[in-house]
Scaffold this active site. Structure first.
Site, PDB file in Angstrom:
ATOM      1  NE  ARG A 107      33.924  40.358  37.419  1.00 33.28           N
ATOM      2  CZ  ARG A 107      34.163  40.619  36.138  1.00 33.28           C
ATOM      3  NH1 ARG A 107      34.731  41.777  35.822  1.00 33.28           N
ATOM      4  NH2 ARG A 107      33.841  39.777  35.193  1.00 33.28           N
ATOM      5  CG  HIS A 122      33.496  46.294  32.334  1.00 30.66           C
ATOM      6  ND1 HIS A 122      34.338  46.611  33.378  1.00 30.66           N
ATOM      7  CD2 HIS A 122      33.890  45.059  31.897  1.00 30.66           C
ATOM      8  CE1 HIS A 122      35.185  45.622  33.576  1.00 30.66           C
ATOM      9  NE2 HIS A 122      34.935  44.669  32.700  1.00 30.66           N
ATOM     10  CD  GLN A 178      37.866  45.388  28.966  1.00 35.17           C
ATOM     11  OE1 GLN A 178      38.064  44.526  29.818  1.00 35.17           O
ATOM     12  NE2 GLN A 178      38.716  45.614  27.973  1.00 35.17           N
ATOM     13  CG  ASP A 193      31.319  41.362  25.722  1.00 35.07           C
ATOM     14  OD1 ASP A 193      32.035  40.350  25.841  1.00 35.07           O
ATOM     15  OD2 ASP A 193      30.916  42.022  26.691  1.00 35.07           O
ATOM     16  CB  CYS A 198      35.843  43.290  27.160  1.00 33.44           C
ATOM     17  SG  CYS A 198      34.387  42.235  27.289  1.00 33.44           S
ATOM     18  NE  ARG A 246      39.983  45.875  33.225  1.00 28.74           N
ATOM     19  CZ  ARG A 246      39.152  44.913  33.616  1.00 28.74           C
ATOM     20  NH1 ARG A 246      38.761  43.977  32.768  1.00 28.74           N
ATOM     21  NH2 ARG A 246      38.660  44.903  34.846  1.00 28.74           N
TER      22      ARG A 246
END
Length: 311
Positions: free
Chosen positions: A110, A137, A140, A228, A267, A295
Site C-alpha cells: 500500500r 485501488h 477496494q 469518496d 470506500c 474487503r
C-alpha cells in the site's frame, strides 16, 4: 473445501490492477469471494505460507482485512511500515522484492506512487498485490463489486455514477472494471477534476462505456451512486478542493434522482456531511458497511488466485 492445485502456468500471479487481469479471471476471483463469504473458515490452503504487508500509507480496513483474511486461510502475516524497511531509500525497490521473496510467499504493498508497486513486482519472484496506490485501488473495487452484486444481482447493463474527484483512485479502478462487467460509468465532477484522458481512452478501447459531465442531472436513473472523500492523504489543496467539490455532495435530494432501488457506495473513511450526508450513509440505500466487510472476502479470493489455489 479442499485445495485444488492449479497448473504451474497459473501460479505466482500478480494482482496489480484490474485492467492487467483477464476479464474471465476477475470474474472467477469475484465468484470465489462470494463462495468464501458463505463459509469463511472452511478453506485453509495457506498453511505454512506467509504474507508480507508493506504500508507506506496508514490503513484500517486494508491492514485488518488482509491480516484476518490470511489467518483465516491458515497462513501467517508479517506487517511492515515503509519507514521500517526504507522502501526505495538506500536499497532499490526491486531489491526489496528480491529479498522479501526469500522470506515470504506473497507480498501486499500500500503505497503512494504507482511505479513503486511495479518495481516491487519486477524484482519479486512471489506474487505482489496492489493494496492501494495514488492511481488505483483494485482490492477496494473488488469488494465494491461484491456488495453491488449482493444487492442488485448481475451488474450487466447497470449504471454507476461517480460524484467528486474524477482522478480518484477508486474511480479509476471502477473504470477498469466497467468493460469487464458491462457497466456504464458516468463521472460527474468539475472540469478541472476530470479523469486523465489516457485513462478514458484506454478504457474505451476495451469497450468501457464512460462519460464525463459537470451536471448532477447525470445521476438520473443511476443504479449505483459512488463518492469518496474530497481530500486524500497526498492532496495539499484542501480548501480549494472543498470549495469546488461541495456542489457534488451526495445527499437525500440527490439520491432521489437515482433509480428507486439505487445503492450508495463509499470506500471509507467518510468525512460525514462533506462528500456525503449522515442520512445517506446511514440510510437504507447505503451498502458501505457491506463493502467494508467484503474487503476481507475479496482479498482472501485474491490471495488464493495469486497463489494458484481454489476450492
Amino acid at each position: 473445501m479442499q485445495a485444488l492445485k492449479l497448473s504451474p502456468a497459473t501460479l505466482n500471479r500478480d494482482f496489480l490492477d484490474l485492467d492487467k487481469v483477464e476479464p474471465s479471471e476477475v470474474k472467477a476471483i469475484l465468484a470465489l469471494a462470494h463462495n468464501l463469504k458463505k463459509k469463511p473458515l472452511a478453506f485453509r490452503p495457506m498453511e505454512g505460507k506467509t504474507l508480507a504487508l508493506i504500508f507506506e500509507k496508514p490503513s484500517t480496513r486494508t491492514r485488518v482485512s488482509f491480516e484476518v483474511g490470511m489467518r483465516q486461510l491458515g497462513g501467517q502475516v508479517t506487517t511492515l511500515s515503509g519507514a521500517e524497511i526504507q522502501l526505495g531509500r538506500g536499497e532499490t525497490i526491486a531489491d526489496t522484492g528480491r529479498v522479501l521473496s526469500r522470506y515470504t510467499d506473497i507480498i501486499m504493498l500500500r503505497t503512494f506512487e504507482e511505479h513503486k508497486l511495479y518495481e516491487l513486482a519486477e524484482g519479486a519472484s512471489v506474487p505482489v498485490i496492489n493494496g492501494l496506490t495514488n492511481q488505483t485501488h483494485p482490492c477496494q473495487v473488488m469488494a465494491d463489486l461484491m456488495a453491488a452484486e449482493e444487492r442488485l444481482g448481475s451488474l450487466k447493463g447497470k449504471t454507476a455514477v461517480w460524484l467528486g474527484d474524477g482522478g480518484d483512485n477508486v474511480l479509476i479502478s471502477w473504470i477498469h472494471a466497467a468493460p469487464i462487467f458491462d457497466l456504464t460509468i458516468r463521472v460527474v465532477c468539475p472540469p478541472e477534476f476530470v479523469p486523465a484522458p489516457e485513462i478514458l481512452i484506454a478504457a474505451q478501447k476495451k469497450g468501457a462505456k464512460v462519460s464525463v459531465s459537470a451536471d448532477i442531472e447525470a445521476v438520473q436513473g443511476a443504479d449505483i451512486v459512488l463518492t469518496d472523500c474530497w481530500v486524500s492523504m497526498h492532496n495539499s489543496d484542501a480548501a480549494a478542493r472543498h470549495e469546488r467539490l461541495s456542489p457534488y455532495q451526495v445527499n437525500a435530494a440527490l439520491m432521489k434522482r437515482a433509480a428507486p432501488n439505487a445503492i450508495f457506495m463509499h470506500c471509507l473513511p467518510a468525512h460525514r456531511n462533506e462528500e456525503v450526508t449522515d442520512e445517506v450513509i446511514d440510510g437504507p440505500q447505503s451498502v458501505v458497511w457491506d463493502e467494508a466487510e467484503n474487503r476481507l472476502h475479496a482479498q482472501k479470493a485474491i490471495i488464493c488466485w495469486c497463489m494458484g489455489v481454489s476450492p
